[in-house]
Write a protein that holds these residues in place. Structure first.
Motif, PDB file in Angstrom:
ATOM      1  N   PHE A  92       0.835  -1.205   0.000  1.00  0.00           N
ATOM      2  CA  PHE A  92       0.000   0.000   0.000  1.00  0.00           C
ATOM      3  C   PHE A  92       0.866   1.249   0.000  1.00  0.00           C
ATOM      4  CE2 PHE A  92      -1.995   3.450   2.413  1.00  0.00           C
ATOM      5  CZ  PHE A  92      -3.121   3.674   1.632  1.00  0.00           C
ATOM      6  N   ALA A  93       1.919   1.260   0.807  1.00  0.00           N
ATOM      7  CA  ALA A  93       2.801   2.425   0.895  1.00  0.00           C
ATOM      8  C   ALA A  93       3.453   2.720  -0.454  1.00  0.00           C
ATOM      9  CB  ALA A  93       3.874   2.192   1.961  1.00  0.00           C
ATOM     10  N   VAL A  94       3.918   1.683  -1.134  1.00  0.00           N
ATOM     11  CA  VAL A  94       4.540   1.874  -2.448  1.00  0.00           C
ATOM     12  C   VAL A  94       3.503   2.358  -3.456  1.00  0.00           C
ATOM     13  CG1 VAL A  94       5.672   0.712  -4.376  1.00  0.00           C
ATOM     14  CG2 VAL A  94       6.367   0.194  -2.032  1.00  0.00           C
ATOM     15  N   ASN A  95       2.326   1.748  -3.418  1.00  0.00           N
ATOM     16  CA  ASN A  95       1.275   2.142  -4.360  1.00  0.00           C
ATOM     17  C   ASN A  95       0.865   3.605  -4.177  1.00  0.00           C
ATOM     18  OD1 ASN A  95       1.184  -0.442  -5.426  1.00  0.00           O
ATOM     19  ND2 ASN A  95      -0.536  -1.096  -4.164  1.00  0.00           N
ATOM     20  N   ARG A  96       0.702   4.016  -2.933  1.00  0.00           N
ATOM     21  CA  ARG A  96       0.231   5.371  -2.665  1.00  0.00           C
ATOM     22  C   ARG A  96       1.332   6.413  -2.756  1.00  0.00           C
ATOM     23  NH1 ARG A  96      -1.518   7.452   3.219  1.00  0.00           N
ATOM     24  NH2 ARG A  96       0.763   7.604   3.274  1.00  0.00           N
ATOM     25  N   ASP A  97       2.495   6.124  -2.163  1.00  0.00           N
ATOM     26  CA  ASP A  97       3.508   7.165  -1.992  1.00  0.00           C
ATOM     27  C   ASP A  97       4.596   7.163  -3.049  1.00  0.00           C
ATOM     28  OD1 ASP A  97       2.151   7.962   0.278  1.00  0.00           O
ATOM     29  OD2 ASP A  97       3.341   6.691   1.602  1.00  0.00           O
ATOM     30  N   LEU A 109      -5.287  -2.026  -5.474  1.00  0.00           N
ATOM     31  CA  LEU A 109      -4.138  -2.732  -6.030  1.00  0.00           C
ATOM     32  C   LEU A 109      -3.486  -3.617  -4.968  1.00  0.00           C
ATOM     33  CD1 LEU A 109      -2.470  -3.082  -8.576  1.00  0.00           C
ATOM     34  CD2 LEU A 109      -1.057  -1.147  -7.871  1.00  0.00           C
ATOM     35  N   THR A 110      -3.472  -3.151  -3.729  1.00  0.00           N
ATOM     36  CA  THR A 110      -2.919  -3.955  -2.638  1.00  0.00           C
ATOM     37  C   THR A 110      -3.724  -5.236  -2.442  1.00  0.00           C
ATOM     38  OG1 THR A 110      -2.094  -1.975  -1.514  1.00  0.00           O
ATOM     39  CG2 THR A 110      -2.328  -3.967  -0.184  1.00  0.00           C
ATOM     40  N   ALA A 111      -5.042  -5.133  -2.562  1.00  0.00           N
ATOM     41  CA  ALA A 111      -5.915  -6.294  -2.375  1.00  0.00           C
ATOM     42  C   ALA A 111      -5.646  -7.378  -3.410  1.00  0.00           C
ATOM     43  CB  ALA A 111      -7.379  -5.871  -2.425  1.00  0.00           C
ATOM     44  N   LEU A 112      -5.063  -6.995  -4.543  1.00  0.00           N
ATOM     45  CA  LEU A 112      -4.754  -7.985  -5.577  1.00  0.00           C
ATOM     46  C   LEU A 112      -3.668  -8.954  -5.131  1.00  0.00           C
ATOM     47  CD1 LEU A 112      -4.837  -5.855  -8.863  1.00  0.00           C
ATOM     48  CD2 LEU A 112      -6.564  -7.435  -7.990  1.00  0.00           C
ATOM     49  N   PHE A 113      -3.022  -8.655  -4.002  1.00  0.00           N
ATOM     50  CA  PHE A 113      -2.000  -9.577  -3.497  1.00  0.00           C
ATOM     51  C   PHE A 113      -2.609 -10.949  -3.199  1.00  0.00           C
ATOM     52  CE2 PHE A 113       0.136 -11.609   0.122  1.00  0.00           C
ATOM     53  CZ  PHE A 113       1.406 -11.771  -0.425  1.00  0.00           C
ATOM     54  N   PHE A 114      -3.851 -10.965  -2.752  1.00  0.00           N
ATOM     55  CA  PHE A 114      -4.470 -12.234  -2.366  1.00  0.00           C
ATOM     56  C   PHE A 114      -4.702 -13.153  -3.571  1.00  0.00           C
ATOM     57  CE2 PHE A 114      -5.492  -9.386   1.158  1.00  0.00           C
ATOM     58  CZ  PHE A 114      -5.048 -10.156   2.227  1.00  0.00           C
ATOM     59  N   PRO A 115      -5.305 -12.677  -4.661  1.00  0.00           N
ATOM     60  CA  PRO A 115      -5.394 -13.563  -5.829  1.00  0.00           C
ATOM     61  C   PRO A 115      -4.025 -13.866  -6.437  1.00  0.00           C
ATOM     62  CG  PRO A 115      -6.274 -11.384  -6.345  1.00  0.00           C
ATOM     63  CD  PRO A 115      -6.088 -11.438  -4.865  1.00  0.00           C
ATOM     64  N   VAL A 139       6.668 -13.535  -2.766  1.00  0.00           N
ATOM     65  CA  VAL A 139       6.973 -12.174  -2.295  1.00  0.00           C
ATOM     66  C   VAL A 139       8.186 -11.574  -3.000  1.00  0.00           C
ATOM     67  CG1 VAL A 139       7.474 -10.723  -0.296  1.00  0.00           C
ATOM     68  CG2 VAL A 139       5.860 -12.630  -0.089  1.00  0.00           C
ATOM     69  N   PRO A 140       9.351 -12.270  -3.047  1.00  0.00           N
ATOM     70  CA  PRO A 140      10.466 -11.670  -3.792  1.00  0.00           C
ATOM     71  C   PRO A 140      10.158 -11.491  -5.273  1.00  0.00           C
ATOM     72  CG  PRO A 140      10.982 -13.930  -3.161  1.00  0.00           C
ATOM     73  CD  PRO A 140       9.752 -13.534  -2.402  1.00  0.00           C
ATOM     74  N   LEU A 141       9.339 -12.378  -5.833  1.00  0.00           N
ATOM     75  CA  LEU A 141       8.938 -12.212  -7.231  1.00  0.00           C
ATOM     76  C   LEU A 141       8.145 -10.922  -7.404  1.00  0.00           C
ATOM     77  CD1 LEU A 141       8.611 -13.158 -10.146  1.00  0.00           C
ATOM     78  CD2 LEU A 141       6.637 -14.524  -9.411  1.00  0.00           C
ATOM     79  N   LEU A 142       7.230 -10.661  -6.492  1.00  0.00           N
ATOM     80  CA  LEU A 142       6.437  -9.433  -6.560  1.00  0.00           C
ATOM     81  C   LEU A 142       7.320  -8.200  -6.396  1.00  0.00           C
ATOM     82  CD1 LEU A 142       3.622  -8.180  -6.793  1.00  0.00           C
ATOM     83  CD2 LEU A 142       3.415  -8.364  -4.305  1.00  0.00           C
TER      84      LEU A 142
END
Length: 228
Positions: A92-97, A109-115, A139-142
């Motif tokens: 979320f921090a990266v997406n927003r800031d 966009l953060t919620a897309l982590f679950f799928p 996680v490292p892939l993301l």
């Protein structure tokens, strides 16, 4: 769910005793040390999400300590839940800031982590030797995906994220090798997961801190418009 069920999943644990994993338990101090270092760097910087990440980093250390001493289902939840929260807050921090998305879009966009995790974890489970560590492999892939997408827009951030991904990959390797090497390394290798993971999480907070400091510097250096 049986919250009191005992869990024996690590090489060092040979009994259900509280101190059956002394090295795995004590090395959780690395998370607290990393949190203390980053708290000193983030405090008074006007970064509420940075402070939240530091707090979660400390909680990760406490939760992991509880798991490697009590070794029960409830302690496993205390171990993994703060990790998930750290991941979500950081995304979320990266997406927003850093991507400068609106809060609503950043949350979406953060919620897309679950799928994303639902799709990628089963794929990593097919990798020989990963075992339970497959849950962390996405996680490292993301992180690398974010680094690639930011390579032109924020090259320093992209480089910092890449370093974090490399440290995490090394950490996951040590975690995965814990049981396979148990016969030759009686203490196991899981303690390296703690040390490297604490280093990586602290570094990721530093990447965010530097990125925000860069934003402040850019804003201060921007020329002021004059009105005729």
């Amino acid at each position: 769910m049986d919250w009191m069920r005992e869990i024996d999943g690590y090489c060092e644990r040979l009994s259900p005793a509280y101190w059956a994993e002394p090295i795995n338990a004590v090395t959780n101090l690395a998370f607290l040390v990393a949190a203390w270092v980053m708290w000193r760097r983030v405090r008074n910087q006007g970064l509420p999400l940075g402070n939240l990440l530091v707090a979660l980093l400390a909680v990760i250390g406490v939760g992991s300590f509880l798991f490697h001493t009590h070794a029960r289902v409830w302690a496993a939840m205390a171990d993994t839940t703060p990790i998930l929260l750290f991941i979500l807050v950081y995304i979320f921090a990266v997406n927003r800031d850093i991507w400068l998305l609106s809060p609503l879009k950043a949350v979406g966009l953060t919620a897309l982590f679950f799928p994303y995790a639902a799709v990628t974890v089963p794929i990593f489970q097919q990798v020989p030797g990963l075992g339970g560590s497959a849950a962390y492999a996405p996680v490292p892939l993301l992180i690398l995906i974010y680094a690639f997408l930011l390579r032109n827009r924020r090259p320093q951030v992209a480089f910092g994220l890449s370093i974090g991904a490399v440290i995490l990959i090394a950490s996951i390797i040590f975690r995965a090798l814990d049981m396979p090497l148990c016969g030759r390394v009686p203490l196991g290798t899981h303690f390296m997961w703690h040390i490297l993971n604490a280093t990586m999480l602290g570094w990721m907070i530093e990447v965010y801190r530097r990125a925000m400091a860069e934003e402040v510097s850019r804003a201060g250096a921007a020329p002021h418009k004059t009105h005729s």
